[in-house]
Design a protein around this motif. Structure first.
Motif, PDB file in Angstrom:
ATOM      1  N   MET A   1      35.835  35.907  26.144  1.00  0.00           N
ATOM      2  CA  MET A   1      36.689  36.202  27.251  1.00  0.00           C
ATOM      3  C   MET A   1      38.321  35.993  26.704  1.00  0.00           C
ATOM      4  O   MET A   1      38.998  36.826  27.320  1.00  0.00           O
ATOM      5  N   ALA A   2      38.415  35.129  25.916  1.00  0.00           N
ATOM      6  CA  ALA A   2      39.781  34.981  25.468  1.00  0.00           C
ATOM      7  C   ALA A   2      40.377  36.299  24.639  1.00  0.00           C
ATOM      8  O   ALA A   2      41.180  36.357  24.790  1.00  0.00           O
ATOM      9  N   ALA A   3      39.385  36.808  24.067  1.00  0.00           N
ATOM     10  CA  ALA A   3      39.613  37.974  23.219  1.00  0.00           C
ATOM     11  C   ALA A   3      39.919  39.123  24.156  1.00  0.00           C
ATOM     12  O   ALA A   3      40.895  39.969  24.034  1.00  0.00           O
ATOM     13  N   LEU A   4      39.321  39.251  25.305  1.00  0.00           N
ATOM     14  CA  LEU A   4      39.424  40.315  26.186  1.00  0.00           C
ATOM     15  C   LEU A   4      40.865  39.987  26.905  1.00  0.00           C
ATOM     16  O   LEU A   4      41.471  40.935  27.101  1.00  0.00           O
ATOM     17  N   GLY A   8      44.495  42.277  26.992  1.00  0.00           N
ATOM     18  CA  GLY A   8      45.177  42.685  28.136  1.00  0.00           C
ATOM     19  C   GLY A   8      44.450  43.057  29.486  1.00  0.00           C
ATOM     20  O   GLY A   8      44.825  43.493  30.366  1.00  0.00           O
ATOM     21  N   VAL A   9      42.832  42.510  29.470  1.00  0.00           N
ATOM     22  CA  VAL A   9      42.135  42.768  30.405  1.00  0.00           C
ATOM     23  C   VAL A   9      42.894  41.745  31.832  1.00  0.00           C
ATOM     24  O   VAL A   9      43.146  40.619  31.221  1.00  0.00           O
ATOM     25  N   GLY A  10      42.594  42.131  32.846  1.00  0.00           N
ATOM     26  CA  GLY A  10      43.244  41.348  33.840  1.00  0.00           C
ATOM     27  C   GLY A  10      42.254  40.558  34.464  1.00  0.00           C
ATOM     28  O   GLY A  10      42.556  39.614  35.435  1.00  0.00           O
ATOM     29  N   ALA A  11      40.977  40.812  34.581  1.00  0.00           N
ATOM     30  CA  ALA A  11      39.929  40.312  35.276  1.00  0.00           C
ATOM     31  C   ALA A  11      38.756  40.573  34.707  1.00  0.00           C
ATOM     32  O   ALA A  11      38.337  41.656  33.882  1.00  0.00           O
ATOM     33  N   ILE A  12      37.507  39.654  34.883  1.00  0.00           N
ATOM     34  CA  ILE A  12      36.097  40.240  34.743  1.00  0.00           C
ATOM     35  C   ILE A  12      35.133  40.265  35.665  1.00  0.00           C
ATOM     36  O   ILE A  12      35.163  39.360  36.670  1.00  0.00           O
ATOM     37  N   SER A  28      37.227  30.607  31.782  1.00  0.00           N
ATOM     38  CA  SER A  28      38.004  31.656  31.651  1.00  0.00           C
ATOM     39  C   SER A  28      39.361  31.556  32.296  1.00  0.00           C
ATOM     40  O   SER A  28      39.054  30.785  33.484  1.00  0.00           O
ATOM     41  N   THR A  29      40.379  31.837  31.777  1.00  0.00           N
ATOM     42  CA  THR A  29      41.664  32.007  32.444  1.00  0.00           C
ATOM     43  C   THR A  29      42.063  33.163  33.244  1.00  0.00           C
ATOM     44  O   THR A  29      42.870  33.260  33.894  1.00  0.00           O
ATOM     45  N   LEU A  30      40.893  34.053  32.944  1.00  0.00           N
ATOM     46  CA  LEU A  30      41.064  35.315  33.868  1.00  0.00           C
ATOM     47  C   LEU A  30      40.506  35.056  35.041  1.00  0.00           C
ATOM     48  O   LEU A  30      39.544  34.269  35.217  1.00  0.00           O
ATOM     49  N   PRO A  31      40.661  35.812  36.137  1.00  0.00           N
ATOM     50  CA  PRO A  31      40.011  35.810  37.495  1.00  0.00           C
ATOM     51  C   PRO A  31      38.296  36.392  37.095  1.00  0.00           C
ATOM     52  O   PRO A  31      38.334  37.288  36.437  1.00  0.00           O
ATOM     53  N   LEU A  32      37.617  35.710  37.891  1.00  0.00           N
ATOM     54  CA  LEU A  32      36.236  36.023  37.780  1.00  0.00           C
ATOM     55  C   LEU A  32      35.708  36.725  39.088  1.00  0.00           C
ATOM     56  O   LEU A  32      35.817  35.962  40.137  1.00  0.00           O
ATOM     57  N   PHE A  33      35.065  37.955  38.967  1.00  0.00           N
ATOM     58  CA  PHE A  33      34.473  38.430  40.294  1.00  0.00           C
ATOM     59  C   PHE A  33      32.892  38.434  40.162  1.00  0.00           C
ATOM     60  O   PHE A  33      32.665  39.130  39.432  1.00  0.00           O
ATOM     61  N   ASP A  34      32.259  37.604  40.707  1.00  0.00           N
ATOM     62  CA  ASP A  34      30.900  37.370  40.880  1.00  0.00           C
ATOM     63  C   ASP A  34      30.264  38.499  41.910  1.00  0.00           C
ATOM     64  O   ASP A  34      30.359  38.236  43.264  1.00  0.00           O
ATOM     65  N   THR A  35      29.526  39.496  41.466  1.00  0.00           N
ATOM     66  CA  THR A  35      28.997  40.425  42.396  1.00  0.00           C
ATOM     67  C   THR A  35      28.012  40.096  43.233  1.00  0.00           C
ATOM     68  O   THR A  35      27.947  40.497  44.471  1.00  0.00           O
ATOM     69  N   ALA A  36      27.280  39.219  42.825  1.00  0.00           N
ATOM     70  CA  ALA A  36      26.153  38.674  43.832  1.00  0.00           C
ATOM     71  C   ALA A  36      26.672  37.808  44.930  1.00  0.00           C
ATOM     72  O   ALA A  36      26.327  38.131  46.129  1.00  0.00           O
TER      73      ALA A  36
END
Length: 50
Positions: A1-4, A8-12, A28-36
């Motif tokens: 995730m750090a590589a993403l 420039g990835v803004g969220a996962i 992760s330092t990025l925002p995570l969106f859990d679809t479940a």
């Protein structure tokens, strides 16, 4: 995730129902969106609105 994030990835999006067992906000330092979780909240909102 750090590589993403470095690319420039803004969220996962956690698009698998079991991935949240392995990955959490602390991973992760990025925002995570859990679809479940998103679907569960939407289903509960819909059920309570009817």
């Amino acid at each position: 995730m750090a590589a993403l994030a470095a690319r420039g990835v803004g969220a996962i999006v956690l698009g698998c129902t079991e991935i949240d067992l392995l990955v959490g906000d602390g991973n992760s330092t990025l925002p995570l969106f859990d679809t479940a979780l998103i679907y569960a909240h939407a289903a509960a909102d819909w059920a309570l609105a009817t």
